[in-house]
Write an enzyme that holds these catalytic residues in place. Sequence first.
Site, short mmCIF file in Angstrom:
data_model
loop_
_atom_site.label_atom_id
_atom_site.label_comp_id
_atom_site.label_asym_id
_atom_site.label_seq_id
_atom_site.Cartn_x
_atom_site.Cartn_y
_atom_site.Cartn_z
N HIS A 175 0.84 -1.20 0.00
CA HIS A 175 0.00 0.00 0.00
C HIS A 175 0.88 1.26 0.00
O HIS A 175 0.81 2.09 0.92
CB HIS A 175 -0.90 0.00 1.25
CG HIS A 175 -2.21 0.70 1.04
ND1 HIS A 175 -3.28 0.14 0.39
CD2 HIS A 175 -2.61 1.95 1.41
CE1 HIS A 175 -4.27 0.99 0.38
NE2 HIS A 175 -3.90 2.11 0.98
N GLY A 180 -5.13 5.25 -4.80
CA GLY A 180 -4.85 4.71 -6.12
C GLY A 180 -4.03 3.43 -6.13
O GLY A 180 -3.52 3.02 -7.17
N ASN A 181 -3.91 2.76 -4.98
CA ASN A 181 -3.11 1.55 -4.90
C ASN A 181 -3.70 0.40 -5.73
O ASN A 181 -2.97 -0.31 -6.42
CB ASN A 181 -2.96 1.11 -3.45
CG ASN A 181 -2.10 2.07 -2.64
OD1 ASN A 181 -0.89 2.04 -2.71
ND2 ASN A 181 -2.76 2.94 -1.88
N ARG A 183 -5.82 0.47 -8.37
CA ARG A 183 -5.72 0.71 -9.81
C ARG A 183 -4.28 0.52 -10.30
O ARG A 183 -4.04 -0.04 -11.37
CB ARG A 183 -6.22 2.12 -10.13
CG ARG A 183 -7.73 2.20 -10.29
CD ARG A 183 -8.21 3.64 -10.38
NE ARG A 183 -8.31 4.21 -9.04
CZ ARG A 183 -9.37 4.89 -8.60
NH1 ARG A 183 -10.39 5.08 -9.39
NH2 ARG A 183 -9.41 5.36 -7.39
#
Length: 310
Positions: A175, A180-181, A183
């Site tokens: 993470h 946006g992790n 995607r």
Amino acid sequence: MNPNLIKSIEGKKKELDKLRPLPKGIVSKLNEQFYLEWTYNSNAIEGNTLSLQETDLVLRQGITIGNKSLREHFEVLNHKEGIYFLEEIIKKKTFISVNLIREIHGKILKNIDDEQAGVFRSTNVRITGASHIPPSAGKIYDLVMELVEWYYINYKSISIPEIAAWMHYKLVFIHPFIDGNGRTARLLMNLILMQEGYPPAVILHLDRKKYYKVLREADKGNPSTFLDFVGRSIERSLIIYLNALRPDSSNEKQGYITLKEATKYCNFSLEYLSLLARTGKLSAVKFNRNWMTTIQAVQTYLEETSIKKN
């Protein structure tokens, strides 16, 4: 990943390779279909409320959809740019690196949070609804570096479907970004697949609950269900490609049934099932001009709508 599943995936990949060079016209249509589906589903998993048709309008015509946030529109456009970026990476044969992962993330958050786009988080975070606590911010760079090193160490010893799935999981586990992790992880996974001639794997929004469930199971030390989940998505994409490239094949479409056949497994009309497929509410794919679904997809939809009614 289940050995039988890997065997099935690699067998279909060999079938696809035998058809190369692939017809440019068909590949162009397939890419158009996949990129739309990929963008819609990846964003929808993260809470974007644009429908499949609305996503298509934003992508094709640049239309702004009323009552939808500017952020949601940028999420669609950014994901498209992320896919184009992957295509350039593949053409240039760019190596996977820490900076490349940050560049992919930078595409995702462009015009949404420019200060955080492509920047590893500097604060500790908690993931809502998850028991997993991501590593502290001070460890992020080293962990992503270790992830890249792990990729190159295992590249030749693990099958491509497995290593792509593992990279997806490991990046989400770290993470490394504030937002946006997911995607970014799905783009990275598909970069690895596409570099080796696989079509992109699409994690369907309709499978969102199961997706998060298998991620939680992996966090608890049981990654096999997550790896198989991703493997089935990879296999699905290969099936779609093969059926599009062999429209006259007498072989069954690998578990897919027509919407007319699907009416036998529910009380819905063909027209209503078609509406559900077009709006992305029923998991379905197009083979040529015909929508196809699976018995499992119909049952899943019935279960979910039943739960909502109760």
